[in-house]
Scaffold this motif. Sequence first.
Motif, PDB file in Angstrom:
ATOM      1  N   VAL A  29       0.860  -1.125   0.240  1.00 46.52           N
ATOM      2  CA  VAL A  29      -0.017  -0.003   0.047  1.00 46.52           C
ATOM      3  C   VAL A  29       0.926   1.263   0.076  1.00 46.52           C
ATOM      4  O   VAL A  29       1.685   1.137   0.946  1.00 46.52           O
ATOM      5  CB  VAL A  29      -0.987   0.056   1.234  1.00 46.52           C
ATOM      6  CG1 VAL A  29      -1.595   1.286   1.250  1.00 46.52           C
ATOM      7  CG2 VAL A  29      -1.829  -1.116   1.287  1.00 46.52           C
ATOM      8  N   VAL A  30       0.628   2.149  -0.833  1.00 49.81           N
ATOM      9  CA  VAL A  30       1.606   3.338  -0.826  1.00 49.81           C
ATOM     10  C   VAL A  30       0.570   4.573  -0.228  1.00 49.81           C
ATOM     11  O   VAL A  30      -0.528   4.789  -0.725  1.00 49.81           O
ATOM     12  CB  VAL A  30       1.903   3.789  -2.302  1.00 49.81           C
ATOM     13  CG1 VAL A  30       2.731   5.024  -2.432  1.00 49.81           C
ATOM     14  CG2 VAL A  30       2.672   2.615  -2.969  1.00 49.81           C
ATOM     15  N   VAL A  31       1.355   5.310   0.549  1.00 46.36           N
ATOM     16  CA  VAL A  31       0.672   6.435   1.232  1.00 46.36           C
ATOM     17  C   VAL A  31       1.396   7.661   0.494  1.00 46.36           C
ATOM     18  O   VAL A  31       2.669   7.922   0.674  1.00 46.36           O
ATOM     19  CB  VAL A  31       0.713   6.635   2.691  1.00 46.36           C
ATOM     20  CG1 VAL A  31       0.360   7.905   3.147  1.00 46.36           C
ATOM     21  CG2 VAL A  31       0.002   5.427   3.396  1.00 46.36           C
ATOM     22  N   LEU A  32       0.771   8.346  -0.480  1.00 46.46           N
ATOM     23  CA  LEU A  32       1.450   9.385  -1.390  1.00 46.46           C
ATOM     24  C   LEU A  32       1.038  10.611  -0.507  1.00 46.46           C
ATOM     25  O   LEU A  32      -0.125  11.169  -0.568  1.00 46.46           O
ATOM     26  CB  LEU A  32       1.253   9.328  -2.604  1.00 46.46           C
ATOM     27  CG  LEU A  32       1.725  10.577  -3.560  1.00 46.46           C
ATOM     28  CD1 LEU A  32       3.395  10.446  -3.867  1.00 46.46           C
ATOM     29  CD2 LEU A  32       1.206  10.646  -5.068  1.00 46.46           C
ATOM     30  N   GLU A  33       1.907  11.492   0.109  1.00 47.85           N
ATOM     31  CA  GLU A  33       1.686  12.666   0.774  1.00 47.85           C
ATOM     32  C   GLU A  33       2.180  13.774  -0.211  1.00 47.85           C
ATOM     33  O   GLU A  33       3.567  14.415  -0.235  1.00 47.85           O
ATOM     34  CB  GLU A  33       2.404  12.683   2.440  1.00 47.85           C
ATOM     35  CG  GLU A  33       1.852  13.710   2.919  1.00 47.85           C
ATOM     36  CD  GLU A  33       0.535  13.738   3.255  1.00 47.85           C
ATOM     37  OE1 GLU A  33      -0.279  14.658   2.990  1.00 47.85           O
ATOM     38  OE2 GLU A  33      -0.087  12.635   3.740  1.00 47.85           O
ATOM     39  N   ALA A  34       1.320  14.679  -0.768  1.00 47.05           N
ATOM     40  CA  ALA A  34       1.718  15.753  -1.447  1.00 47.05           C
ATOM     41  C   ALA A  34       1.789  16.868  -0.384  1.00 47.05           C
ATOM     42  O   ALA A  34       1.037  17.319   0.215  1.00 47.05           O
ATOM     43  CB  ALA A  34       0.635  16.001  -2.518  1.00 47.05           C
ATOM     44  N   PHE A  35       2.810  17.780  -0.638  1.00 50.24           N
ATOM     45  CA  PHE A  35       3.029  18.738   0.210  1.00 50.24           C
ATOM     46  C   PHE A  35       3.988  19.941  -0.299  1.00 50.24           C
ATOM     47  O   PHE A  35       4.462  19.806  -1.253  1.00 50.24           O
ATOM     48  CB  PHE A  35       3.889  18.178   1.735  1.00 50.24           C
ATOM     49  CG  PHE A  35       5.259  17.828   1.497  1.00 50.24           C
ATOM     50  CD1 PHE A  35       6.248  18.908   1.874  1.00 50.24           C
ATOM     51  CD2 PHE A  35       5.688  16.760   0.921  1.00 50.24           C
ATOM     52  CE1 PHE A  35       7.440  18.616   1.633  1.00 50.24           C
ATOM     53  CE2 PHE A  35       6.964  16.573   0.827  1.00 50.24           C
ATOM     54  CZ  PHE A  35       8.054  17.224   1.116  1.00 50.24           C
ATOM     55  N   GLN A  36       3.984  20.888   0.356  1.00 47.93           N
ATOM     56  CA  GLN A  36       4.690  22.147   0.143  1.00 47.93           C
ATOM     57  C   GLN A  36       5.446  22.553   1.571  1.00 47.93           C
ATOM     58  O   GLN A  36       4.716  22.485   2.564  1.00 47.93           O
ATOM     59  CB  GLN A  36       3.985  23.382  -0.402  1.00 47.93           C
ATOM     60  CG  GLN A  36       3.543  23.339  -1.772  1.00 47.93           C
ATOM     61  CD  GLN A  36       2.890  24.382  -2.186  1.00 47.93           C
ATOM     62  OE1 GLN A  36       3.582  25.202  -3.199  1.00 47.93           O
ATOM     63  NE2 GLN A  36       1.868  25.013  -1.780  1.00 47.93           N
ATOM     64  N   PRO A  48       4.231  15.171  10.011  1.00 47.69           N
ATOM     65  CA  PRO A  48       4.413  14.601  11.016  1.00 47.69           C
ATOM     66  C   PRO A  48       3.554  13.085  10.942  1.00 47.69           C
ATOM     67  O   PRO A  48       4.128  12.231  11.441  1.00 47.69           O
ATOM     68  CB  PRO A  48       4.136  15.417  12.233  1.00 47.69           C
ATOM     69  CG  PRO A  48       4.130  16.654  11.694  1.00 47.69           C
ATOM     70  CD  PRO A  48       3.935  16.503  10.164  1.00 47.69           C
ATOM     71  N   GLN A  49       2.433  13.283  10.477  1.00 43.15           N
ATOM     72  CA  GLN A  49       1.582  12.165  10.377  1.00 43.15           C
ATOM     73  C   GLN A  49       2.362  10.936   9.297  1.00 43.15           C
ATOM     74  O   GLN A  49       2.253   9.821   9.692  1.00 43.15           O
ATOM     75  CB  GLN A  49       0.272  12.725   9.716  1.00 43.15           C
ATOM     76  CG  GLN A  49      -0.796  11.407   9.599  1.00 43.15           C
ATOM     77  CD  GLN A  49      -2.150  11.811   9.018  1.00 43.15           C
ATOM     78  OE1 GLN A  49      -2.337  12.566   7.846  1.00 43.15           O
ATOM     79  NE2 GLN A  49      -3.156  11.692  10.095  1.00 43.15           N
ATOM     80  N   ALA A  50       2.608  11.597   8.263  1.00 47.93           N
ATOM     81  CA  ALA A  50       3.423  10.507   7.219  1.00 47.93           C
ATOM     82  C   ALA A  50       4.584   9.806   7.904  1.00 47.93           C
ATOM     83  O   ALA A  50       4.608   8.675   7.754  1.00 47.93           O
ATOM     84  CB  ALA A  50       3.778  11.567   5.969  1.00 47.93           C
ATOM     85  N   GLN A  51       5.328  10.629   8.795  1.00 52.90           N
ATOM     86  CA  GLN A  51       6.427  10.029   9.308  1.00 52.90           C
ATOM     87  C   GLN A  51       5.992   9.026  10.584  1.00 52.90           C
ATOM     88  O   GLN A  51       6.505   7.820  10.348  1.00 52.90           O
ATOM     89  CB  GLN A  51       7.437  11.047   9.996  1.00 52.90           C
ATOM     90  CG  GLN A  51       8.708  10.467  10.547  1.00 52.90           C
ATOM     91  CD  GLN A  51       9.454   9.873   9.386  1.00 52.90           C
ATOM     92  OE1 GLN A  51       9.914  10.576   8.534  1.00 52.90           O
ATOM     93  NE2 GLN A  51       9.520   8.386   9.459  1.00 52.90           N
ATOM     94  N   VAL A  64       5.632   4.829   2.357  1.00 51.52           N
ATOM     95  CA  VAL A  64       5.253   6.371   2.484  1.00 51.52           C
ATOM     96  C   VAL A  64       6.181   7.127   1.592  1.00 51.52           C
ATOM     97  O   VAL A  64       7.172   6.613   1.615  1.00 51.52           O
ATOM     98  CB  VAL A  64       5.392   6.899   3.775  1.00 51.52           C
ATOM     99  CG1 VAL A  64       4.951   8.434   3.961  1.00 51.52           C
ATOM    100  CG2 VAL A  64       4.274   6.134   4.916  1.00 51.52           C
ATOM    101  N   VAL A  65       5.511   7.825   0.606  1.00 51.89           N
ATOM    102  CA  VAL A  65       6.163   8.493  -0.482  1.00 51.89           C
ATOM    103  C   VAL A  65       5.870   9.951  -0.391  1.00 51.89           C
ATOM    104  O   VAL A  65       4.543  10.236  -0.412  1.00 51.89           O
ATOM    105  CB  VAL A  65       6.008   7.774  -1.738  1.00 51.89           C
ATOM    106  CG1 VAL A  65       6.785   8.925  -2.899  1.00 51.89           C
ATOM    107  CG2 VAL A  65       6.652   6.673  -1.963  1.00 51.89           C
ATOM    108  N   GLY A  66       6.710  11.049  -0.098  1.00 52.63           N
ATOM    109  CA  GLY A  66       6.234  12.396   0.041  1.00 52.63           C
ATOM    110  C   GLY A  66       6.595  12.900  -1.427  1.00 52.63           C
ATOM    111  O   GLY A  66       7.320  12.416  -2.194  1.00 52.63           O
ATOM    112  N   LEU A  67       5.521  13.735  -1.771  1.00 50.88           N
ATOM    113  CA  LEU A  67       5.892  14.475  -3.023  1.00 50.88           C
ATOM    114  C   LEU A  67       5.866  16.147  -2.978  1.00 50.88           C
ATOM    115  O   LEU A  67       4.970  16.490  -2.514  1.00 50.88           O
ATOM    116  CB  LEU A  67       4.739  14.219  -4.046  1.00 50.88           C
ATOM    117  CG  LEU A  67       4.875  14.836  -5.365  1.00 50.88           C
ATOM    118  CD1 LEU A  67       5.839  14.171  -6.322  1.00 50.88           C
ATOM    119  CD2 LEU A  67       3.237  14.420  -6.140  1.00 50.88           C
TER     120      LEU A  67
END
Length: 153
Positions: A29-36, A48-51, A64-67
């Motif tokens: 399962v991939v959690v893609l977290e898009a952020f600035q 912090p939630q993604a971590q 978990v993958v940040g974008l």
Amino acid sequence: MDAEQAPEPDVTEWLNTAALTLADLRGRVVVLEAFQMLCPGCVSHALPQAQRVADTFPAADVAVVGLHTVFEHHDAMTPTALRAFVHEYRLRFPIGIDRHADGDLSPVTFRRYGMQGTPTTVLIDRDGRVRSRSFGAVGDLALGAHIARIAAE
């Protein structure tokens, strides 16, 4: 929501990992977290939630993958500034920098996913299908339950 195939992120640089594709993550399962990095909700809640998600779920089941998807304040949110930000906030999950097409202020992956802003959390199932897309803060319990449901399928 009908589960559509998740578009491949169009990334110019990766932090905390070698180059990565969604195909590399199939079976998880991939959690893609898009952020600035200048988005208050991203800094106070989403990152912090993604971590926490990365620290809680087994890496063999959930990735978990940040974008970093910049659509404003382009001059301030450079790759150099992002590297310092990731170090200072001790983000350990992979983070890609969303590519901009010439002359377009909205990044490519941001548009491919139909995002409205940041933070946006996208859940992708083990087969690479988008299962949910949430704009804004998502509660920890709701997110954890949704990830666990998809992981258990």
